[in-house]
Scaffold this motif. Structure first.
Motif, PDB file in Angstrom:
ATOM      1  N   PRO A 189      43.678   6.404 -18.208  1.00 47.48           N
ATOM      2  CA  PRO A 189      42.377   6.242 -17.323  1.00 47.48           C
ATOM      3  C   PRO A 189      42.420   7.303 -16.004  1.00 47.48           C
ATOM      4  O   PRO A 189      43.355   7.218 -15.381  1.00 47.48           O
ATOM      5  CB  PRO A 189      42.083   4.931 -17.005  1.00 47.48           C
ATOM      6  N   GLY A 190      41.363   8.166 -15.971  1.00 44.41           N
ATOM      7  CA  GLY A 190      41.275   8.841 -14.607  1.00 44.41           C
ATOM      8  C   GLY A 190      41.611  10.367 -14.771  1.00 44.41           C
ATOM      9  O   GLY A 190      42.223  10.939 -13.891  1.00 44.41           O
ATOM     10  N   ALA A 191      41.998  10.549 -15.792  1.00 43.54           N
ATOM     11  CA  ALA A 191      42.472  12.010 -16.117  1.00 43.54           C
ATOM     12  C   ALA A 191      41.222  13.009 -15.909  1.00 43.54           C
ATOM     13  O   ALA A 191      40.131  12.853 -15.969  1.00 43.54           O
ATOM     14  CB  ALA A 191      42.964  12.331 -17.404  1.00 43.54           C
ATOM     15  N   ALA A 192      41.680  14.301 -15.402  1.00 48.50           N
ATOM     16  CA  ALA A 192      40.620  15.464 -15.445  1.00 48.50           C
ATOM     17  C   ALA A 192      41.167  16.666 -15.599  1.00 48.50           C
ATOM     18  O   ALA A 192      42.603  16.858 -15.259  1.00 48.50           O
ATOM     19  CB  ALA A 192      39.979  15.211 -13.918  1.00 48.50           C
ATOM     20  N   ILE A 193      40.482  17.495 -15.850  1.00 48.02           N
ATOM     21  CA  ILE A 193      40.691  18.750 -15.799  1.00 48.02           C
ATOM     22  C   ILE A 193      39.740  19.714 -14.831  1.00 48.02           C
ATOM     23  O   ILE A 193      38.659  19.607 -14.834  1.00 48.02           O
ATOM     24  CB  ILE A 193      40.440  19.444 -17.558  1.00 48.02           C
TER      25      ILE A 193
ATOM     26  N   PRO B 148      33.294  26.382  -8.555  1.00 47.79           N
ATOM     27  CA  PRO B 148      34.565  25.208  -9.074  1.00 47.79           C
ATOM     28  C   PRO B 148      33.826  24.167  -9.747  1.00 47.79           C
ATOM     29  O   PRO B 148      32.634  23.803  -9.433  1.00 47.79           O
ATOM     30  CB  PRO B 148      35.179  24.821  -7.568  1.00 47.79           C
ATOM     31  N   GLU B 149      34.650  23.626 -10.679  1.00 47.09           N
ATOM     32  CA  GLU B 149      34.122  22.633 -11.619  1.00 47.09           C
ATOM     33  C   GLU B 149      35.161  21.803 -12.251  1.00 47.09           C
ATOM     34  O   GLU B 149      36.308  22.214 -12.146  1.00 47.09           O
ATOM     35  CB  GLU B 149      33.523  23.366 -12.715  1.00 47.09           C
ATOM     36  N   VAL B 150      34.789  20.535 -12.120  1.00 47.13           N
ATOM     37  CA  VAL B 150      35.756  19.419 -12.755  1.00 47.13           C
ATOM     38  C   VAL B 150      35.241  18.842 -13.973  1.00 47.13           C
ATOM     39  O   VAL B 150      33.952  18.695 -14.065  1.00 47.13           O
ATOM     40  CB  VAL B 150      35.808  18.244 -11.655  1.00 47.13           C
ATOM     41  N   TYR B 151      35.948  18.853 -14.990  1.00 45.41           N
ATOM     42  CA  TYR B 151      35.826  18.161 -16.445  1.00 45.41           C
ATOM     43  C   TYR B 151      36.374  16.776 -16.618  1.00 45.41           C
ATOM     44  O   TYR B 151      37.542  16.559 -16.165  1.00 45.41           O
ATOM     45  CB  TYR B 151      36.407  19.220 -17.371  1.00 45.41           C
ATOM     46  N   LEU B 152      35.654  15.732 -16.823  1.00 43.80           N
ATOM     47  CA  LEU B 152      36.084  14.396 -17.221  1.00 43.80           C
ATOM     48  C   LEU B 152      35.934  14.178 -18.582  1.00 43.80           C
ATOM     49  O   LEU B 152      35.028  14.785 -19.421  1.00 43.80           O
ATOM     50  CB  LEU B 152      35.158  13.353 -16.436  1.00 43.80           C
ATOM     51  N   PRO B 153      36.632  13.428 -18.997  1.00 46.31           N
ATOM     52  CA  PRO B 153      37.139  13.176 -20.568  1.00 46.31           C
ATOM     53  C   PRO B 153      35.754  12.421 -20.922  1.00 46.31           C
ATOM     54  O   PRO B 153      35.314  11.485 -20.475  1.00 46.31           O
ATOM     55  CB  PRO B 153      38.130  12.274 -20.672  1.00 46.31           C
ATOM     56  N   PHE B 154      35.212  13.121 -22.125  1.00 44.24           N
ATOM     57  CA  PHE B 154      34.018  12.197 -23.054  1.00 44.24           C
ATOM     58  C   PHE B 154      34.468  10.783 -23.241  1.00 44.24           C
ATOM     59  O   PHE B 154      33.627   9.907 -23.035  1.00 44.24           O
ATOM     60  CB  PHE B 154      33.769  13.012 -24.049  1.00 44.24           C
ATOM     61  N   SER B 155      35.680  10.451 -23.565  1.00 44.95           N
ATOM     62  CA  SER B 155      35.985   9.190 -24.115  1.00 44.95           C
ATOM     63  C   SER B 155      36.022   8.214 -22.709  1.00 44.95           C
ATOM     64  O   SER B 155      35.727   7.061 -22.948  1.00 44.95           O
ATOM     65  CB  SER B 155      37.533   9.099 -24.288  1.00 44.95           C
ATOM     66  N   GLN B 156      35.998   8.777 -21.526  1.00 42.82           N
ATOM     67  CA  GLN B 156      36.016   7.795 -20.409  1.00 42.82           C
ATOM     68  C   GLN B 156      34.611   7.872 -19.726  1.00 42.82           C
ATOM     69  O   GLN B 156      34.415   7.111 -18.651  1.00 42.82           O
ATOM     70  CB  GLN B 156      37.072   7.896 -19.616  1.00 42.82           C
ATOM     71  N   SER B 157      33.825   8.889 -20.045  1.00 44.19           N
ATOM     72  CA  SER B 157      32.585   9.293 -19.025  1.00 44.19           C
ATOM     73  C   SER B 157      31.346   9.743 -20.090  1.00 44.19           C
ATOM     74  O   SER B 157      30.714  10.618 -19.870  1.00 44.19           O
ATOM     75  CB  SER B 157      33.007  10.452 -18.005  1.00 44.19           C
ATOM     76  N   ALA B 158      31.374   8.814 -20.864  1.00 43.40           N
ATOM     77  CA  ALA B 158      30.087   9.330 -21.842  1.00 43.40           C
ATOM     78  C   ALA B 158      28.878   9.290 -21.470  1.00 43.40           C
ATOM     79  O   ALA B 158      28.729   8.292 -20.627  1.00 43.40           O
ATOM     80  CB  ALA B 158      30.337   8.144 -23.331  1.00 43.40           C
TER      81      ALA B 158
ATOM     82  N   TYR C 207      40.567  10.745  -9.751  1.00 41.46           N
ATOM     83  CA  TYR C 207      41.008  11.354 -10.964  1.00 41.46           C
ATOM     84  C   TYR C 207      42.468  12.154 -10.771  1.00 41.46           C
ATOM     85  O   TYR C 207      42.357  12.528  -9.454  1.00 41.46           O
ATOM     86  CB  TYR C 207      40.018  12.208 -11.343  1.00 41.46           C
ATOM     87  N   GLN C 208      43.144  12.117 -11.727  1.00 44.75           N
ATOM     88  CA  GLN C 208      44.279  13.100 -11.497  1.00 44.75           C
ATOM     89  C   GLN C 208      44.150  14.249 -12.575  1.00 44.75           C
ATOM     90  O   GLN C 208      43.973  14.072 -13.781  1.00 44.75           O
ATOM     91  CB  GLN C 208      45.553  12.177 -12.020  1.00 44.75           C
TER      92      GLN C 208
ATOM     93  N   ASN D 210      31.452  17.936 -14.963  1.00 43.04           N
ATOM     94  CA  ASN D 210      30.941  18.068 -16.365  1.00 43.04           C
ATOM     95  C   ASN D 210      31.842  17.016 -17.144  1.00 43.04           C
ATOM     96  O   ASN D 210      32.792  16.396 -16.519  1.00 43.04           O
ATOM     97  CB  ASN D 210      31.488  19.328 -16.861  1.00 43.04           C
ATOM     98  N   THR D 211      31.599  16.796 -18.430  1.00 46.06           N
ATOM     99  CA  THR D 211      32.131  16.026 -19.247  1.00 46.06           C
ATOM    100  C   THR D 211      32.336  16.771 -20.653  1.00 46.06           C
ATOM    101  O   THR D 211      31.637  17.347 -21.027  1.00 46.06           O
ATOM    102  CB  THR D 211      31.185  14.774 -19.736  1.00 46.06           C
ATOM    103  N   ALA D 212      33.608  16.653 -21.194  1.00 46.63           N
ATOM    104  CA  ALA D 212      34.034  17.173 -22.452  1.00 46.63           C
ATOM    105  C   ALA D 212      35.118  16.649 -23.431  1.00 46.63           C
ATOM    106  O   ALA D 212      35.648  15.521 -22.488  1.00 46.63           O
ATOM    107  CB  ALA D 212      34.741  18.909 -21.912  1.00 46.63           C
ATOM    108  N   ASP D 213      35.043  16.735 -24.690  1.00 44.65           N
ATOM    109  CA  ASP D 213      35.928  15.932 -25.403  1.00 44.65           C
ATOM    110  C   ASP D 213      37.156  16.655 -25.687  1.00 44.65           C
ATOM    111  O   ASP D 213      37.418  17.767 -25.085  1.00 44.65           O
ATOM    112  CB  ASP D 213      35.126  15.516 -26.766  1.00 44.65           C
ATOM    113  N   ASN D 214      38.010  16.120 -26.455  1.00 41.20           N
ATOM    114  CA  ASN D 214      39.499  16.650 -26.669  1.00 41.20           C
ATOM    115  C   ASN D 214      39.451  18.101 -27.026  1.00 41.20           C
ATOM    116  O   ASN D 214      40.400  18.792 -26.804  1.00 41.20           O
ATOM    117  CB  ASN D 214      40.165  15.761 -27.341  1.00 41.20           C
TER     118      ASN D 214
END
Length: 874
Positions: A628-632, A684-694, A664-665, A602-606
């Motif tokens: 770059p490469g951050a993930a939650i 299980p789910e991985v969120y990527l930052p919107f700023s890097q995966s728009a 991703y870290q 998934n993709t989410a912003d701050n």
């Protein structure tokens, strides 16, 4: 044949005239014979006797002639029907109870079957629909993977099992140049799509092979409703253009209004080749699915094996991660109904049990009535009516009652089917097309006949066993025979057992719905307005343009009165799986190619997690300073790989060890939310930052301090101020999205609870009727006991014990049956066990309580018998 035709003509002539003519003819013949005998010298008495011997039995001659003129069996049935109608008029209360009981059972069954018939049984409205197949790809970890363009081209060219094959998917396009910008939905298809579905154009043409070639012009085929609503049904629309995402598409055809292949309405169709045709990477999976028609005589198993052979050849010529992929296929009818089939079949079984209870009730009533009519039947038998004739009369009356109940049930079914269409979730395929076709009418007729025969068995058997001498002596006392009372008791026991099964099933689904609605979803949907946008690639080229629009819109929304926070996400909770892919954890040994795991991305912003109030468990949320490469990840993901330590700092690779992809870290862990809706297990789910995966699809979650519906006009104005050509896909309170995820569960739960309530009511009526009759036929015994000194409390215990005994026997059988049936409900419940002893005990207690309440009035009546008056008139 001539005799049959003569009977048919006679049936339409005046029957009275025929009988009078025959009587006159026989009388004339008798007079002629008498005169002849007198002429021969006989006395008048001898002449008359000899004439009668010669002519024969006049009554017998008339009866044989009448048999030759008419259809005797039909006349007998007609007489039985007339007699049955007179009997019902003499007992209107009895007739009304029976007809209403049967109407409820038959009507409910017919209404549910009309839905089952439309959704599961009725053939799809396509040519050779029974040979249409839904095709996809699979690997050892997943099924139903989209088909790559390369694989589709090779399958279509090299297979030997299919007549035709076509690719399709859906996409959103922004329509401009015709008033306000409009977000439209397109079916993106290959040229063979329309031929497979038998869709012929109303105007112009559909796509051909020329539209699937490089350099082909951009063309569009309009859906009927879009042509009618947006283009005014213009007959000269062929050759004009639509501006879609900034590009002109020439309109080449308009479809008729009967093509409903996709779950949601389609505005127009576009050639898929122009979107997918240049892809040469066999591992590039978009969203394309395939539909194909088997050749006559080819089985689905052999056809899939044929495609697998092509996949193996491709694996040899182009090895890679796709080498493990194989073909999957399922018949189109099964694919479209896979999710709803278990629910509909369970509802059909449940309403069938209600019908059985109704039949048992009616059979018990008819058995009691036939016992009360034992003197009437004995008199008819004594004057010459055979047992077969009496049985036929009883069956005719029962079928008449069933027929009247069936007619009333048909009217109830018409209303019920309309109610089901309104209540049903929109994702049930073809639900809105529910009608009463010949299958439904045949079902209703078959059920009516079966009910008439079933409910008539007990009275017929009782009539066959009845002692006529005893019945003529005393009709009331002969009604108390143990056989009749045991039969009625067995029917009530069956009612209670079946009712308990339904009550248990309804209780399970009700508890499941309550758990789903009351359990914490992991976020707070209240006071959140969801704004869904799809940015057209023609206007927003590249990530930077998307970021700029997103940042500007968030800033404008923040300053609106009442807005407290704004966050963005690609796929909000409860809307389903928006995308999953392979991955691997770098600090773990590389898995085998067939064991590479899959997770949701998934993709989410701050601000998304704070806006939705999703708790942060470890680490921190996205910030502008993240490398770059951050993930939650969510807790389910963290528990899977780091159950005993923090997941922060762990690294995952998108695509797994055998595919190219970024690393991703993990910087944080958030609470679990379910993407599939309330009442489902979080994945299980991985969120990527919107700023890097728009991406082009954005859902802005706007939290307000009050009613979010008042914000909608201001939000629309802010979007239009930034881009007047950008349509809004949806703008609604997020609570409505969450509630919609429970629509299917709510539908099945409401219906099953309704059926269980109906079953409880019918069972209560059955117990009341049985015990009331038991008290009535034992009034003499009760009077004798009370005259001998038995107190009213003893009489009450004696009568109440009968109801309690039947209730406990039925409850015991029902608990065993309910426990065995629980496994069929396992797929419909979440958060509780299907084999739930507390729910079963609660259902049993409710059924026993209802049974005893129904028995209260007859038990009280037993204590009100006046011994002196009863024995005086005995």
């Amino acid at each position: 044949m001539r005799a049959w035709w003569s009977k048919l003509r006679a049936a339409f002539r005046r029957r009275r005239g025929l009988a009078e003519d025959l009587h006159d003819e026989l009388a004339a013949q008798l007079e002629f014979e008498i005169e002849e005998n007198l002429f021969r010298g006989m006395s008048p008495d001898e002449a008359r006797a000899a004439a009668r011997r010669r002519v024969g039995n006049l009554t017998g001659i008339q009866e044989r002639a009448r048999d030759a003129w008419t259809f005797t069996a039909l006349e007998t049935v007609a007489r039985d029907l007339r007699y049955g109608l007179r009997a019902l008029r003499r007992s209107p209360g009895f007739a009304l109870v029976v007809i209403l009981t049967l109407a409820l059972g038959i009507g409910a069954n017919t209404a549910i079957f009309s839905v089952v018939n439309t959704v599961l049984l009725r053939p799809l409205p396509y040519p050779a629909a029974e040979r249409l197949v839904w095709l996809g790809e699979s690997d050892p970890k997943a099924e139903g993977i989209s088909v790559t363009w390369v694989n589709y081209r090779r399958w279509r060219a090299e297979n030997h099992s299919f007549e035709e094959m076509a690719g399709f998917h859906t996409a959103h396009f922004t329509l401009t140049g015709r008033g306000d910008a409009l977000l439209t939905r397109a079916g993106v298809v290959t040229s063979g799509f329309f031929g497979l579905l038998g869709a012929k154009p109303l105007l112009g043409r559909v796509f051909g092979e020329a539209d699937d070639r490089p350099g082909a012009p951009l063309t569009a085929v309009l859906g009927y409703q879009f042509w009618l609503d947006k283009l005014g049904g213009d007959a000269h629309v062929i050759g004009t253009a639509l501006a879609l995402n900034g590009q002109p598409y020439e309109i080449v055809g308009v479809l008729p209004p009967r093509l409903h292949f996709f779950e949601q309405p389609i505005d127009f169709y576009l050639p898929l080749y122009r979107i997918e045709g240049e892809v040469t990477d066999r591992g590039h999976h978009g969203s394309m699915r395939l539909i194909a028609r088997l050749k006559p005589g080819v089985t689905l198993t052999s056809a899939v094996a044929d495609l697998d052979l092509i996949m193996r050849r491709l694996a040899e010529s182009d090895p890679g991660p796709e080498s493990r992929h194989r073909a999957t296929g399922v018949f189109l009818t099964d694919y479209q109904t896979h999710d709803v089939r278990p629910t509909l079949l369970i509802l059909l079984a449940a309403v069938g049990l209600v019908l059985i209870i109704a039949c048992a009730n009616v059979a018990s009533i008819l058995l009691a009535r036939s016992t009360a009519r034992s003197r009437e039947m004995a008199v008819r038998a004594a004057i010459g009516a055979g047992r077969a004739r009496l049985v036929r009369q009883l069956l005719t009356e029962n079928l008449l009652l069933a027929g009247l109940g069936g007619l009333a049930g048909g009217l109830l079914a018409q209303w019920g089917s309309r109610a089901l269409i309104q209540m049903g979730p929109r994702d049930i395929p073809r639900l809105a097309e529910t009608t009463f076709d010949w299958r439904v009418l045949l079902f209703a007729l078959s059920v009516t006949l079966a009910v008439g025969l079933f409910t008539g068995l007990a009275p017929v058997f009782a009539a066959g066993r009845r002692d006529l001498v005893s019945a003529l002596k005393d009709s009331s006392r002969s009604a108390t025979g143990r056989g009749g009372q045991a039969s009625r008791g067995a029917l009530v026991v069956a009612e209670i057992a079946i009712t308990l099964v339904l009550a248990f099933a309804a209780g399970l689904l009700l508890r499941n719905l309550i758990v789903a609605q009351t359990a914490s979803p992991g976020y707070d949907p209240e006071h959140v307005l969801a704004l869904e946008l799809v940015l057209p690639s023609s206007s927003y080229r590249g990530p930077q343009a998307i970021h700029n629009f997103h940042d500007q819109l968030e800033q404008q929304l923040h300053i609106l009165p009442g807005v407290t926070a704004v966050g963005s996400v690609n796929c909000p909770p409860s809307v389903g799986d928006c995308g999953d892919w392979f991955y691997s954890v770098l600090d773990r040994p590389a898995p085998q190619p067939s064991e590479v795991p899959i997770t949701l991305f998934n993709t989410a912003d701050n601000d998304y997690f704070s806006v939705m109030r999703i708790p942060l468990r470890q680490g921190h949320a996205f910030t502008a300073h993240d490398p770059p490469g951050a993930a939650i990840v969510n807790e389910a993901f963290a528990r899977k790989w780091w159950p005993n330590r923090s997941a922060v700092g762990g690294r995952i690779k998108w695509g797994g060890p055998y595919r190219d992809g970024p690393v991703y870290q993990i910087i944080g862990v958030v609470g679990d939310v379910s993407q599939m809706g309330l009442g489902t297990e979080p994945y299980p789910e991985v969120y990527l930052p919107f700023s890097q995966s728009a991406g082009e699809a954005i859902v802005l979650m706007i939290r307000a301090g009050g009613d979010v519906r008042t914000l909608a006009p201001a939000v629309r104005r802010q979007v239009a101020a930034l881009d007047r050509n950008l349509p809004i896909q949806s703008l609604r309170p997020f609570t409505s999205t969450v509630a919609a995820s429970l629509a299917g569960r709510r539908f099945s739960t409401v219906l099953l609870v309704l059926f269980a309530g109906l079953a409880l009511t019918l069972a209560a009526v059955g117990i009341y009727g049985l015990l009331n009759y038991w008290v009535r036929v034992r009034e003499d015994q009760i009077a004798i006991r009370m005259a001998l000194g038995a107190p009213r409390l003893v009489i009450m215990r004696w009568a109440g014990a009968q109801a309690l005994r039947l209730s406990l026997i039925g409850t015991g059988i029902g608990m065993l049956a309910g426990w065995a049936a629980a496994r069929w409900l396992a797929d419909l419940v979440f958060g509780i066990q299907a084999h739930n002893l507390a729910t079963l005990a609660g259902a049993a207690a409710a059924v026993v309580a209802i049974a005893m309440l129904a028995a209260a009035l007859p038990v009280w009546r037993a204590t009100q018998v006046d011994p002196a008056n009863k024995l005086h008139h005995a």
